[in-house]
Design a protein around this motif. Structure first.
Motif, mmCIF file in Angstrom:
data_model
loop_
_atom_site.group_PDB
_atom_site.id
_atom_site.type_symbol
_atom_site.label_atom_id
_atom_site.label_comp_id
_atom_site.label_asym_id
_atom_site.label_seq_id
_atom_site.Cartn_x
_atom_site.Cartn_y
_atom_site.Cartn_z
ATOM 1 N N VAL A 3 -3.396 4.921 1.844
ATOM 2 C CA VAL A 3 -2.966 4.607 0.482
ATOM 3 C C VAL A 3 -2.035 5.703 -0.007
ATOM 4 C CG1 VAL A 3 -3.731 4.258 -1.884
ATOM 5 C CG2 VAL A 3 -5.098 3.353 0.003
ATOM 6 N N ASP A 4 -0.843 5.319 -0.499
ATOM 7 C CA ASP A 4 0.064 6.326 -1.030
ATOM 8 C C ASP A 4 0.344 6.154 -2.511
ATOM 9 O OD1 ASP A 4 1.632 4.094 -1.029
ATOM 10 O OD2 ASP A 4 3.141 4.858 0.363
ATOM 11 N N THR A 5 -0.249 5.107 -3.130
ATOM 12 C CA THR A 5 -0.111 4.875 -4.570
ATOM 13 C C THR A 5 -1.465 4.474 -5.132
ATOM 14 O OG1 THR A 5 2.166 4.100 -4.324
ATOM 15 C CG2 THR A 5 1.054 3.536 -6.369
ATOM 16 N N ILE A 6 -1.771 4.984 -6.320
ATOM 17 C CA ILE A 6 -3.058 4.668 -6.937
ATOM 18 C C ILE A 6 -2.883 4.576 -8.444
ATOM 19 C CG2 ILE A 6 -3.815 7.070 -7.260
ATOM 20 C CD1 ILE A 6 -6.608 6.175 -6.276
ATOM 21 N N ARG A 7 -3.653 3.706 -9.079
ATOM 22 C CA ARG A 7 -3.651 3.577 -10.537
ATOM 23 C C ARG A 7 -5.073 3.793 -11.032
ATOM 24 N NH1 ARG A 7 -3.403 -0.953 -14.620
ATOM 25 N NH2 ARG A 7 -3.891 -2.375 -12.909
ATOM 26 N N VAL A 8 -5.246 4.694 -11.991
ATOM 27 C CA VAL A 8 -6.577 5.112 -12.458
ATOM 28 C C VAL A 8 -6.665 5.010 -13.974
ATOM 29 C CG1 VAL A 8 -8.098 7.122 -12.720
ATOM 30 C CG2 VAL A 8 -7.085 6.617 -10.494
ATOM 31 N N PHE A 9 -7.815 4.545 -14.451
ATOM 32 C CA PHE A 9 -8.141 4.540 -15.882
ATOM 33 C C PHE A 9 -9.188 5.612 -16.150
ATOM 34 C CE2 PHE A 9 -11.326 3.380 -19.048
ATOM 35 C CZ PHE A 9 -10.560 3.139 -20.181
ATOM 36 N N ALA A 10 -9.020 6.351 -17.251
ATOM 37 C CA ALA A 10 -10.056 7.284 -17.706
ATOM 38 C C ALA A 10 -10.327 7.031 -19.184
ATOM 39 C CB ALA A 10 -9.631 8.737 -17.481
#
Length: 312
Positions: A3-10
């Motif tokens: 995986v080279d891209t990630i989307r995260v919610f905090a």
């Protein structure tokens, strides 16, 4: 496949929780912030996009809390060779007293941790998140960043050395939050706090903190409500929030278990026993604020036990 891209919610957080100045906080389901992070071939960190901030946040990676905290983490693990591009999407208002800077920073650190395959407990990121908080408001306190990172309800038992304890909480406890659109900068809100207090006030505060912790452990919502009284900080900060005591009276008469300031304000929050009551509290508080010419945002949430999460 790597995986080279990630989307995260905090998530956003409510800090202090009335009587627990700098030592108590909990996470909510909404609002929150999102970070999209991509690995690059060339070492170094860039910020290519920021949305929802009205142009307030810097693209300079040496001045943005997200990139600065991520760099501290990379230096610590000996990976200064890593190249990153960051997008920051603000899904919550800045200066709301809901941990805006900590949500962004947590999202960024959780993203790089997952991108690099770090399987350690998220709590190991806490010192790096606090670096971002120190940059944002001049003081690296953990009552926002710890619940945003770990989820749930937390107690910061000690800062030297840092010790954070996750607390139980009633699952049927709901939080009503209203953010009046007035300006209460965190640094200024801290500066007006008294440096000396009366012993009798300190004793009252200790008793309330102990009662609140006891109520959380015993699932006693009435005890939680009785214990959420602040005789030290709230009387000073209430002056910065229009009609604060009127808002509290409205909330309590509408079925709130308790009412107080979220963080340094101007957001206010109330605990309620069900989401319908929480919504009613918000509606009545918003109606009063509208009547005195103040726009506001409102949110209803249970306590978020998860913390940050990967979206993609």
């Amino acid at each position: 496949m790597e995986v080279d891209t990630i989307r995260v919610f905090a998530p956003a957080t409510v800090a202090n929780v009335v009587c627990g100045f700098d030592v108590l906080g909990f996470a909510v389901n909404e609002p929150g912030d999102e970070v999209v992070m991509r690995l690059k071939n060339r070492p170094g960190i860039t910020i290519s996009k920021i949305t929802g901030d009205d142009g307030k946040l810097p693209y300079n990676p040496f001045k943005n809390t997200v990139s600065v905290s991520v760099k501290h983490y990379l230096d610590h693990i000996g990976r200064s060779d890593v190249g990153l591009d960051i997008e920051l999407h603000k899904k919550m208002p800045i200066g709301s007293g809901l941990g805006s800077s900590s949500a962004s920073t947590v999202a960024g650190l959780f993203a790089i941790k997952n991108l690099l395959g770090d399987t350690s407990d998220p709590s190991t990121l806490l010192p790096f998140v606090m670096k971002g908080e120190e940059m944002a408001c001049g003081h690296g306190h953990a009552d926002n960043v710890a619940p945003a990172l770990m989820g749930g309800f937390v107690l910061i038992r000690s800062y030297q050395p840092l010790e954070v304890i996750r607390l139980p909480y009633p699952k049927d406890l709901f939080c009503a939050i209203v953010f009046p659109q007035v300006d209460v900068p965190t640094r200024e809100a801290r500066q007006i706090i008294r440096n000396k207090i009366l012993l009798k006030d300190a004793v009252t505060q200790w008793g309330n903190i102990a009662g609140l912790i006891s109520g959380l452990y015993t699932n006693d919502i009435e005890l939680i409500g009785r214990s959420m009284e602040d005789v030290l900080i709230e009387p000073v900060r209430a002056m910065l929030i229009p009609d604060f005591y009127k808002l509290r009276d409205i909330a309590m008469k509408s079925g709130a278990v308790s009412f107080g300031i979220s963080g340094s304000g101007p957001s206010v929050f109330a605990f309620a026993k069900d989401p319908e009551t929480a919504k009613q509290i918000n509606q009545k508080i918003q109606a009063h604020l509208t009547g005195i010419g103040i726009n506001s945002y409102q949110y209803v949430s249970s306590i978020n036990g998860e913390g940050p999460r990967v979206l993609d």
